[in-house]
Design a protein around this motif. Structure first.
Motif, PDB file in Angstrom:
ATOM      1  N   MET A  94       0.826  -1.208   0.000  1.00 31.10           N
ATOM      2  CA  MET A  94       0.000   0.000   0.000  1.00 31.10           C
ATOM      3  C   MET A  94       0.860   1.258   0.000  1.00 31.10           C
ATOM      4  SD  MET A  94      -3.315   0.085  -0.089  1.00 31.10           S
ATOM      5  CE  MET A  94      -4.080   1.236   1.039  1.00 31.10           C
ATOM      6  N   ALA A  95       1.931   1.268   0.808  1.00 37.78           N
ATOM      7  CA  ALA A  95       2.816   2.435   0.850  1.00 37.78           C
ATOM      8  C   ALA A  95       3.463   2.642  -0.506  1.00 37.78           C
ATOM      9  CB  ALA A  95       3.879   2.251   1.939  1.00 37.78           C
ATOM     10  N   ARG A  96       3.891   1.540  -1.134  1.00 37.83           N
ATOM     11  CA  ARG A  96       4.531   1.644  -2.446  1.00 37.83           C
ATOM     12  C   ARG A  96       3.533   2.166  -3.489  1.00 37.83           C
ATOM     13  NH1 ARG A  96       5.990  -4.149  -3.156  1.00 37.83           N
ATOM     14  NH2 ARG A  96       6.727  -3.554  -5.215  1.00 37.83           N
ATOM     15  N   PHE A  97       2.294   1.665  -3.407  1.00 42.05           N
ATOM     16  CA  PHE A  97       1.238   2.075  -4.342  1.00 42.05           C
ATOM     17  C   PHE A  97       0.945   3.572  -4.205  1.00 42.05           C
ATOM     18  CE2 PHE A  97      -3.587   2.046  -5.060  1.00 42.05           C
ATOM     19  CZ  PHE A  97      -3.478   2.118  -6.448  1.00 42.05           C
ATOM     20  N   MET A  98       0.741   4.026  -2.975  1.00 42.74           N
ATOM     21  CA  MET A  98       0.370   5.436  -2.789  1.00 42.74           C
ATOM     22  C   MET A  98       1.546   6.367  -3.087  1.00 42.74           C
ATOM     23  SD  MET A  98      -2.328   5.321   0.397  1.00 42.74           S
ATOM     24  CE  MET A  98      -1.273   4.444   1.530  1.00 42.74           C
ATOM     25  N   ALA A  99       2.772   5.904  -2.840  1.00 43.21           N
ATOM     26  CA  ALA A  99       3.947   6.714  -3.202  1.00 43.21           C
ATOM     27  C   ALA A  99       4.014   6.860  -4.721  1.00 43.21           C
ATOM     28  CB  ALA A  99       5.221   6.070  -2.660  1.00 43.21           C
ATOM     29  N   ALA A 100       3.728   5.775  -5.442  1.00 41.56           N
ATOM     30  CA  ALA A 100       3.738   5.828  -6.912  1.00 41.56           C
ATOM     31  C   ALA A 100       2.652   6.777  -7.422  1.00 41.56           C
ATOM     32  CB  ALA A 100       3.521   4.424  -7.487  1.00 41.56           C
ATOM     33  N   HIS A 129      10.851   4.979 -11.616  1.00 38.23           N
ATOM     34  CA  HIS A 129      10.480   4.134 -10.478  1.00 38.23           C
ATOM     35  C   HIS A 129       8.985   3.810 -10.449  1.00 38.23           C
ATOM     36  CE1 HIS A 129      14.543   5.308  -9.231  1.00 38.23           C
ATOM     37  NE2 HIS A 129      14.532   4.128  -8.643  1.00 38.23           N
ATOM     38  N   ILE A 130       8.152   4.678 -11.039  1.00 34.36           N
ATOM     39  CA  ILE A 130       6.732   4.321 -11.192  1.00 34.36           C
ATOM     40  C   ILE A 130       6.636   3.098 -12.107  1.00 34.36           C
ATOM     41  CG2 ILE A 130       4.519   5.028 -12.204  1.00 34.36           C
ATOM     42  CD1 ILE A 130       5.252   7.946 -11.408  1.00 34.36           C
ATOM     43  N   ASP A 131       7.395   3.142 -13.201  1.00 34.30           N
ATOM     44  CA  ASP A 131       7.410   2.039 -14.165  1.00 34.30           C
ATOM     45  C   ASP A 131       7.877   0.743 -13.496  1.00 34.30           C
ATOM     46  OD1 ASP A 131       7.205   0.892 -16.771  1.00 34.30           O
ATOM     47  OD2 ASP A 131       9.374   1.027 -16.974  1.00 34.30           O
ATOM     48  N   ALA A 132       8.965   0.848 -12.721  1.00 38.25           N
ATOM     49  CA  ALA A 132       9.508  -0.345 -12.034  1.00 38.25           C
ATOM     50  C   ALA A 132       8.488  -0.902 -11.045  1.00 38.25           C
ATOM     51  CB  ALA A 132      10.808   0.018 -11.317  1.00 38.25           C
ATOM     52  N   PHE A 133       7.773   0.010 -10.352  1.00 37.95           N
ATOM     53  CA  PHE A 133       6.772  -0.431  -9.367  1.00 37.95           C
ATOM     54  C   PHE A 133       5.656  -1.220 -10.050  1.00 37.95           C
ATOM     55  CE2 PHE A 133       2.490   0.550  -7.766  1.00 37.95           C
ATOM     56  CZ  PHE A 133       2.537  -0.170  -6.576  1.00 37.95           C
TER      57      PHE A 133
END
Length: 571
Positions: free
Chosen positions: A393-399, A439-443
């Protein structure tokens, strides 16, 4: 014999109070049986001292209320629970309070708590909580507090009339009874964590009682438990009306805002948690801001970089909740809330990652805040979260925060000129944009399986799309609720010239519309109103779009179709 009992009870109590080391063996083999034997004395003062001894010898550390499990279970095995409950039923108030105190201390142990409940102890304590003697009521409330930790005992306490007894205690001893008030509020806080019991607390007048404590009591233990109880009452927004009831109680929000400034960390933490839960209600959110909540919570976030993870999580969470409103979002940015949230995003704790990322995601919706985040060094912090957090969730919202920042609106804002109160720090937006998009792409790629995409591209079978969805799904994302403006922004992003932002937008809309998600039908309705289907079809058919964007768009179209065919009948 009477003289010997008198001497023994005194001696054992003194030893228990001094708590010397290396007496475990003595207490387990001789001390506990002796105390239980003395409880059956014909002398009431000996019985009282023996009960006090039992209450004392199990406690290892007064500060954190930790007890020795072996000693507690030794009392239980030797029939001590029945003896203590019989003493608690005595007509003599000294015996009642000491027996209730022993039951309370022993009930910290889950096995003993179960035995107390099975022996009818909950009913006895609920009766004692109604005592006109403050010490008796206080110890009984302590027993109910410890028993209410167990989920299996909450309903029994309510059935025994314990909720009403605890609420009445607060009104009865509202001045001059800090001990009894802390215990009663602590027990109500535990009970309020249960959905059914929380309604009982509200029906018994608990909202008014707890707000009264939060407003008027100066003892930090009472403040902390009252704020925790209000936080738990407000946590059932989907199933009862307590959230709005707390917000509408006169002085409740002002009192909680004031408690965020307490010198005591536990009080600040529980007050921030209560404001976070209350901010899920639209009216409360605006009323918290009117009560000075934005300024108070930004100030709290600025001072909690070295605080406990619990305080950090709740401070960021409360700002996340408030920032759902556009006016609050702008106010948090102006008040200086961006920098402390970026600092919290660098925390070691995943729970803090989530609340800080959520708050920054909301703030980044506003172009002025997006520029502030960039100026304050937020891009590397969000990139680190997006890449390294253990929380999906943290990774998603950061993206998503990074996607908001670099979808073109912030660049337009920066060209026009920063707001007058901005520090206008120099920042290389081109470099930051490249880093963010990479990094959005990598996520997003971490949720994709190239083979599944190839199969889905070549087939129109539902199973092929279902396989992609299963791999891509972030279960907790179903709890996020977006506004019409946010959904509109993702729809617009589907037309963005950047293939990475196109894919990210389709990935986000997929999460928000998966059938079964708490707000999926709400999001589907917003998308249908915004004419999203046409844009999604164009994205799914675009020759130049990445395969991920195309497949995600197709899945979102299927999700919309599902919601359209399963419209809930209006009541």
């Amino acid at each position: 014999m009477t003289w010997l009992e008198w001497i023994l009870s005194h001696t054992l109590l003194r030893i228990a109070e001094n708590n010397p080391q290396d007496l475990d063996d003595f207490w387990l083999k001789q001390g506990a049986p002796l105390l239980l034997s003395l409880m059956q004395s014909s002398q009431e003062d000996v019985q009282e001292r023996a009960a006090t001894g039992l209450a004392t010898f199990v406690v290892i550390n007064d500060e954190n209320a930790s007890i020795d499990g072996g000693r507690a279970e030794a009392v239980m095995k030797d029939g001590g629970i029945r003896l203590l409950l019989d003493l608690a039923n005595s007509w003599r108030e000294g015996l009642q309070s000491e027996a209730a105190k022993a039951i309370a201390n022993l009930s910290v142990n889950a096995k003993v708590a179960k035995a107390v409940a099975e022996e009818g102890g909950i009913n006895i304590l609920a009766v004692l909580a109604r005592s006109m003697n403050r010490l008796v009521a206080e110890e009984a409330a302590g027993g109910l507090w410890n028993l209410s930790v167990g989920e299996e005992h909450k309903g029994a306490i309510a059935e025994a009339g314990g909720v009403k007894a605890l609420v009445d205690l607060i009104f009865k001893w509202s001045s001059g009874g800090d001990g009894v008030l802390e215990r009663a509020a602590g027990a109500l806080a535990n009970l309020a964590a249960d959905d059914k019991c929380s309604m009982e607390v509200a029906l018994a007048g608990g909202v008014h009682a707890l707000v009264m404590l939060a407003r008027n009591c100066k003892f930090e233990g009472v403040q902390e438990q009252a704020a925790r109880a209000l936080a738990n009452l407000a946590a059932h927004g989907d199933s009862n009306n307590n959230n709005s009831a707390v917000g509408q109680e006169a002085g409740a929000l002002e009192a909680l805002v004031q408690l965020t400034r307490s010198p005591h960390e536990g009080v600040r933490q529980e007050a921030a948690g209560a404001l976070w839960n209350l901010s899920f209600d639209d009216r409360n959110r605006e009323a918290i801001a009117e009560a000075g909540g934005v300024e108070a919570l930004v100030a709290l976030a600025q001072t909690c970089s070295n605080a406990s993870q619990g305080l950090q999580e709740r401070a960021a969470g409360a700002l996340w909740g408030l920032s759902v409103s556009e006016a609050n979002c702008i106010a948090i940015g102006r008040e200086g809330g961006v920098a402390p949230l970026i600092a919290l995003a660098r925390s070691e704790a995943e729970d803090v990652h989530e609340t800080a990322a959520g708050a920054l995601w909301n703030l980044a919706f506003n172009s002025g805040n997006a520029l502030r985040i960039a100026e304050e060094g937020g891009v590397p912090a969000l990139v680190h979260l997006c890449t390294s957090s253990g929380s999906k969730m943290a990774r998603f919202m950061a993206a998503l925060a990074l996607a908001y920042m670099f979808d073109g609106r912030m660049d337009e804002f920066a060209l026009i000129g920063t707001s007058s109160e901005s520090t206008s720090k120099s920042v290389n937006l081109d470099g930051a944009r490249r880093m963010a998009l990479k990094h959005i792409d990598a996520f997003v790629r971490t949720f994709s399986d190239p083979q599944a995409f190839t199969t889905a591209a070549a087939s129109s079978a539902p199973a092929a799309l279902a396989q992609v969805t299963e791999r891509a799904r972030i279960l907790e994302a179903g709890h996020l609720r977006c506004s019409g403006a946010e959904i509109g922004r993702f729809i617009t992003m589907l037309r963005n010239p950047s293939p990475i932002l196109k894919t990210c937008a389709a990935f986000a809309l997929l999460q928000f519309t998966i059938p079964g998600g708490r707000h999926a039908s709400h999001h589907a309705s917003l998308m249908q109103s915004a004419g999203a289907s046409r844009v999604l079809r164009a994205a799914a058919a675009a020759a130049t779009a990445p395969i991920e964007a195309k497949i995600f768009a197709r899945i979102v179209l299927r999700n919309l179709e599902h919601h359209h065919n399963h419209v809930e009948p209006s009541l």
